[in-house]
Design a protein around this motif. Sequence first.
Motif, PDB file in Angstrom:
ATOM      1  N   SER A 157      -2.654   3.925  -0.371  1.00 44.95           N
ATOM      2  CA  SER A 157      -3.242   3.446   0.886  1.00 44.95           C
ATOM      3  C   SER A 157      -4.598   2.786   0.685  1.00 44.95           C
ATOM      4  N   ASN A 158      -5.302   3.141  -0.389  1.00 43.75           N
ATOM      5  CA  ASN A 158      -6.627   2.565  -0.662  1.00 43.75           C
ATOM      6  C   ASN A 158      -6.563   1.407  -1.655  1.00 43.75           C
TER       7      ASN A 158
ATOM      8  N   ARG B  70       0.820  -1.219   0.000  1.00 43.07           N
ATOM      9  CA  ARG B  70       0.000   0.000   0.000  1.00 43.07           C
ATOM     10  C   ARG B  70       0.851   1.266   0.000  1.00 43.07           C
TER      11      ARG B  70
ATOM     12  N   ARG C 153      -6.675  -2.000  -3.325  1.00 45.14           N
ATOM     13  CA  ARG C 153      -7.409  -3.230  -2.993  1.00 45.14           C
ATOM     14  C   ARG C 153      -7.228  -4.251  -4.105  1.00 45.14           C
TER      15      ARG C 153
END
Length: 315
Positions: free
Chosen positions: A297-298, A292, A300
């Motif tokens: 950080s987001n 990440r 997925r």
Amino acid sequence: DDLQISSSSSSSSRSNIPSSTIGGAWKPLPSVSDLLSLEKDIDLLNEKAIKSRLIPLIIQHTIAATTTTTTTAAATTTTTAKNEEDGANKCKEEEEEETKKLIESGMEDIISQINEARRRCISCISSRVSRDCLAFITVGVPRIKLKYSMTGETAPKVPSSYVSSVLEPLKKHLLLAAAAAEGKGVDKEEDLQQQQQQQRGGGTGGANVCCRWLADAVVASVCSKYVVTAKELLQVVAKTEAILSRLKKNKKQQASTASSSSSSSSSQSMSDADKIRLQLQLDITAFASQVRVLLGSNYRLKELEDLEQLIMTKK
């Protein structure tokens, strides 16, 4: 399988490429950086570019050549041939439409071949970078058991050293891909190391990551293999723990005050199996964090979530 380039077409310009002998013929193996440059070139010839630029250009020149011939002939006609001229114009429009359909149909096969070439190129790049990343996991994860099985090692507090190396091949080739996209090259190892240092200090959080397809493919492959390797380790640990538990039950007849107090103190310390599980948890958590940091950080991905879910169920 790795893409291979014929020696007759590339040996002069790629003398530093490693080679192999397959089927008795010498063939050079292109480096990943060469394949990244090739993928970028192929991507420029994508379906959208061909349909929006190349096909209209071919149609324009084809029709222009036909129009020039028709206009020259039409200049000699008289006003009495007006009806014939209108009919000729209509016929010309129909011919232009037929020409357009013929050219578009002929380009479909070329588009298909270009798409297949890019798919093979991407597959080769992803598999080779993934292989480099996975080498650290296949060696590092089994060593966790060796470190804590009946060695008296204290409980872990930090991730294993191998974790920090897993994504290094991916980071390296993302930098090479970015350089290829900008039309630049990284000729020296020192230049690449300097760029890697700048990337670590920049903290881009995935905002400037080039070749997201490469990052996704490699992270998915690494996570899938990480899950398999971690499960194998946990299964071995569980079997070993069950055997040791049975052995302890067989020795229950030696229950004395001394042994009772001894077992009481030992029960407060962490077992080898729990140390291994804890180390694996620290490693996977650190790896997910590094992913990440690199990709946002987001970020997925199903395979990454499956990996994190593995340690959640083992806590």
